[in-house]
Design an enzyme around this catalytic site. Structure first.
Site, PDB file in Angstrom:
ATOM      1  N   CYS A  88      26.006 -56.346 -10.193  1.00 44.21           N
ATOM      2  CA  CYS A  88      24.928 -56.826  -9.172  1.00 44.21           C
ATOM      3  C   CYS A  88      24.584 -58.422  -9.662  1.00 44.21           C
ATOM      4  CB  CYS A  88      23.562 -55.870  -8.268  1.00 44.21           C
ATOM      5  SG  CYS A  88      24.139 -57.425  -6.588  1.00 44.21           S
ATOM      6  N   HIS A 205      26.386 -50.493  -7.785  1.00 43.75           N
ATOM      7  CA  HIS A 205      25.564 -49.973  -7.800  1.00 43.75           C
ATOM      8  C   HIS A 205      25.506 -48.559  -8.203  1.00 43.75           C
ATOM      9  CE1 HIS A 205      22.130 -53.251  -7.964  1.00 43.75           C
ATOM     10  NE2 HIS A 205      22.642 -53.351  -6.540  1.00 43.75           N
ATOM     11  N   GLU A 207      24.549 -47.114 -10.921  1.00 44.75           N
ATOM     12  CA  GLU A 207      23.171 -46.978 -11.485  1.00 44.75           C
ATOM     13  C   GLU A 207      22.242 -45.720  -9.812  1.00 44.75           C
ATOM     14  OE1 GLU A 207      21.450 -50.240  -9.726  1.00 44.75           O
ATOM     15  OE2 GLU A 207      24.057 -49.076 -10.495  1.00 44.75           O
TER      16      GLU A 207
END
Length: 235
Positions: A88, A205, A207
């Site tokens: 990002c 994302h 994660e």
């Protein structure tokens, strides 16, 4: 299978702890935070430039962060073949630093977008995608206001010819359509690598989806790919 992760932290980063948690707590890897004022990355196998709003996104996203002292060593590390993963805002920083082609612009809707997004795998032969298969559709959340990837026609032609696109926004059945594109990125590009294949920028994302408790764990495949690669290189 063990890797050393370094997570760069800028003023305004807000996904650094998520990235650390994924590497250290979920995958049980060595991980540490690297403050933006540091001059050296130290001994790391993978550098993560995380999401957030580095330096408040002043001027434009990533434009100030690319001048942080630590970025000199990130560039050096990348040029030496080290794995650099921008997520990002990290993607934006890597574009500003010249480590990835193109740029990220305001979403076509001019609105912040935050939702789970299907992604079609375009290239499964990189350090970031080797646990995936070409044509596979995974779901990873996006959360951004400036995620619209843009490059001129010459750069796009080179990216496509070199198979640098890793993921495209798609429908759940893998169709790349305007409706499935959350931000208006050209060619539906959600993530790509540099020509050498060791620097990756990804707007979604991973994660945030490494544990099924959070509603999905497709992001694990990205981290598993990195660990696979580090393990092979170490052998």
């Amino acid at each position: 299978m063990s890797a050393r992760f370094g997570v760069v932290v800028f003023p305004g980063s807000n996904c650094d702890h998520d990235a650390y948690h994924a590497a250290h707590d979920v995958f049980d890897q060595e991980a540490r935070f690297i403050w933006h004022e540091e001059a050296s990355l130290g001994d790391v196998d993978v550098v993560i430039v995380p999401g957030g709003f580095s330096y408040g996104d002043y001027l434009r996203s990533g434009a100030v962060a690319r001048f942080s002292p630590i970025m000199q060593d990130v560039v050096r590390f990348a040029e030496d073949g080290g794995l650099v993963f921008g997520i990002c805002n990290g993607f934006q920083v890597l574009c500003e630093a010249g480590l990835l082609p193109g740029t990220l612009m305001r979403n076509e809707s001019l609105r912040f977008v935050c939702k789970d997004t299907p992604l079609r795998v375009e290239n499964a032969g990189t350090p970031f995608t080797n646990a995936l298969t070409e044509g596979q559709v995974i779901t990873i959340p996006v959360s951004h206001g400036e995620g619209r990837y843009y490059a001129d026609e010459d750069v796009l032609a080179r990216i496509e010819a070199n198979d640098q696109v890793l993921l495209r926004y798609s429908t759940a059945d893998g169709a790349v359509t305007d409706e499935a594109n959350p931000n208006g990125s050209v060619h539906g590009i959600a993530g790509l690598v540099n020509e050498a294949g060791n620097v990756c920028g990804l707007m979604p994302h991973p994660e945030r989806c490494v544990e099924s408790l959070l509603g999905g764990d497709d992001g694990r495949l990205i981290f598993e790919s990195l660990l696979n690669h580090v393990s092979i290189v170490a052998a």
